[in-house]
Design a protein around this motif. Structure first.
Motif, mmCIF file in Angstrom:
data_model
loop_
_atom_site.group_PDB
_atom_site.id
_atom_site.type_symbol
_atom_site.label_atom_id
_atom_site.label_comp_id
_atom_site.label_asym_id
_atom_site.label_seq_id
_atom_site.Cartn_x
_atom_site.Cartn_y
_atom_site.Cartn_z
ATOM 1 N N GLN A 40 24.741 17.840 -11.269
ATOM 2 C CA GLN A 40 24.493 19.262 -10.987
ATOM 3 C C GLN A 40 23.586 19.862 -12.058
ATOM 4 N N ALA A 41 23.703 19.402 -13.300
ATOM 5 C CA ALA A 41 22.859 19.913 -14.389
ATOM 6 C C ALA A 41 21.385 19.629 -14.117
ATOM 7 N N LYS A 43 20.091 18.943 -10.999
ATOM 8 C CA LYS A 43 19.717 19.656 -9.763
ATOM 9 C C LYS A 43 19.542 21.157 -9.993
ATOM 10 N N ALA A 44 20.234 21.708 -10.988
ATOM 11 C CA ALA A 44 20.112 23.140 -11.277
ATOM 12 C C ALA A 44 18.725 23.501 -11.802
ATOM 13 N N LYS A 45 18.003 22.525 -12.302
ATOM 14 C CA LYS A 45 16.681 22.775 -12.872
ATOM 15 C C LYS A 45 15.549 22.704 -11.850
ATOM 16 N N PRO A 48 16.090 23.139 -4.328
ATOM 17 C CA PRO A 48 16.803 22.225 -3.419
ATOM 18 C C PRO A 48 15.827 21.360 -2.625
ATOM 19 N N THR A 129 12.150 18.528 -14.771
ATOM 20 C CA THR A 129 13.202 18.053 -15.669
ATOM 21 C C THR A 129 12.573 17.139 -16.710
ATOM 22 N N ASP A 133 17.400 14.717 -19.724
ATOM 23 C CA ASP A 133 18.363 15.227 -18.739
ATOM 24 C C ASP A 133 19.130 14.110 -18.021
#
Length: 169
Positions: A40-41, A43-45, A48, A129, A133
């Protein structure tokens, strides 16, 4: 001969599953193959997945799923034939668990740990990213650990079906 077949088919299966996933990794965007597998860390960057990326990911996964589920059934039936048309449940189960373990180890150790978490080449990095990461391997390990009971249940179901003395078969 049975154990040789189990080891050989497991290495073949694990190698082919891992090789297919690796080819997909190096030939498509990580937004297609890697998006859902990343933490999730990560994907949050990034934005979608688009509908087109989701469609392509689904299309790429079809041959993988067909082989991933088809080969264990085929290999178990081949082992049953090798054993004269009967296979004890526990032999079928060990065979299937060995197959699934080989594929899991190939994905987890070679792809998730070595390629993604340790080496982190540019082809695994989502735009937006950084290589750093991807260093937390725990996300991958937890995902595989959560899937282990499902694979065990699937192995038991296939082993039961293969070892059952179907009339006329």
């Amino acid at each position: 001969m049975t154990w040789t077949y189990i080891v050989g088919s497991s290495l073949f299966y694990g190698g082919l599953v891992t090789a297919y996933l690796f080819v997909v990794m190096i030939t498509t965007s990580p937004r297609v193959w890697g998006y859902t597998d990343y933490s999730q860390a990560v994907k949050a960057k990034v934005p979608p997945q688009t509908a087109a990326e989701k469609r392509l990911a689904w299309l790429i996964s079809i041959p993988w799923f067909l082989f991933t589920f088809g080969f264990p059934i085929y290999a178990s039936l081949a082992l049953k034939a090798m054993l004269g048309g009967e296979i004890p449940f526990w032999i079928a189960l060990i065979h299937l668990l060995a197959l699934f373990l080989a594929a899991t180890l190939g994905d987890l150790v070679l792809l998730d740990w070595l390629v993604v978490s340790k080496i982190t080449p540019a082809f695994v990095i989502l735009p937006g990213t950084e290589a750093q990461d991807y260093k937390d391997f725990s996300h991958h390990f937890k995902g595989h650990a959560r899937s282990a009971p499902v694979m065990g249940l699937l192995a038991a179901v296939i082993a039961a079906a293969v070892s059952y003395p179907w009339p006329g078969v």
